[in-house]
Design an enzyme around this catalytic site. Structure first.
Site, PDB file in Angstrom:
ATOM      1  N   CYS A 239       0.076   5.518   0.809  1.00 43.64           N
ATOM      2  CA  CYS A 239      -0.953   6.437   1.294  1.00 43.64           C
ATOM      3  C   CYS A 239      -0.375   7.850   1.258  1.00 43.64           C
ATOM      4  O   CYS A 239       0.668   8.096   1.869  1.00 43.64           O
ATOM      5  CB  CYS A 239      -1.370   6.060   2.703  1.00 43.64           C
ATOM      6  SG  CYS A 239      -2.640   7.139   3.402  1.00 43.64           S
TER       7      CYS A 239
ATOM      8  N   ARG B 294       0.840  -1.207   0.000  1.00 45.22           N
ATOM      9  CA  ARG B 294       0.000   0.000   0.000  1.00 45.22           C
ATOM     10  C   ARG B 294       0.863   1.241   0.000  1.00 45.22           C
ATOM     11  O   ARG B 294       1.971   1.250   0.554  1.00 45.22           O
ATOM     12  CB  ARG B 294      -0.865  -0.029   1.266  1.00 45.22           C
ATOM     13  CG  ARG B 294      -1.947   1.003   1.321  1.00 45.22           C
ATOM     14  CD  ARG B 294      -2.722   0.948   2.624  1.00 45.22           C
ATOM     15  NE  ARG B 294      -2.193   1.904   3.585  1.00 45.22           N
ATOM     16  CZ  ARG B 294      -2.768   2.175   4.760  1.00 45.22           C
ATOM     17  NH1 ARG B 294      -3.868   1.539   5.125  1.00 45.22           N
ATOM     18  NH2 ARG B 294      -2.233   3.068   5.558  1.00 45.22           N
TER      19      ARG B 294
END
Ligand code: DHA
Length: 130
Positions: free
Chosen positions: A107, A105
């Site tokens: 972010c 991920r």
């Protein structure tokens, strides 16, 4: 042979610009960034960041399902968030959906998102069959 397959479903919000909900190439699915639009009403959901990230992930589930995939098949997500102060709340909701072997991920906080939503998430998924 067609290489690029457009994924389209009424179970997720219609695109709000010139893009496909997802593109499948072989066994790899690239979703567009999902924002918290209710697919039935076409409106952004109200109620704060927890409600919005829930809607976003459920929209992603619908797009992935239309491509023959699920959240378990996601290998990478990118989160665009309006306010890094929401990081904890977003992680709490996100973690309910990605429980086991969560995807890689990234972010980032951004200045502005389409329709002034609080969160947008895109995903890449890989399935066994092409
Ligand atoms: C919402 C989007 N994914 C867009 O405007 O590109």
């Amino acid at each position: 042979m067609k290489f690029k397959n457009v994924i389209a479903t009424d179970d997720a919000p219609a695109a709000i610009g010139p893009y496909s909900q997802a593109i499948k190439v072989g066994n790899i699915i690239f979703t567009s960034g999902q924002i918290p639009i209710d697919p039935q009403s076409g409106q952004v959901v109200e109620g704060g960041v927890a409600v919005q990230v829930t809607r976003v992930i459920e929209n992603l589930q619908a797009v992935l399902a239309a491509a023959g995939a699920s959240l378990d098949d996601v290998v990478k997500t990118t989160l665009y968030i309006k306010d890094m102060n929401d990081f904890g709340t977003i992680n709490e909701v996100y973690g309910r959906y990605f429980t086991k072997e969560p995807p890689a991920r990234s972010c980032v906080e951004v200045a502005r998102l389409p329709k002034d939503v609080l969160v947008e998430i895109e995903a890449v998924a890989v399935v066994k069959e092409g």
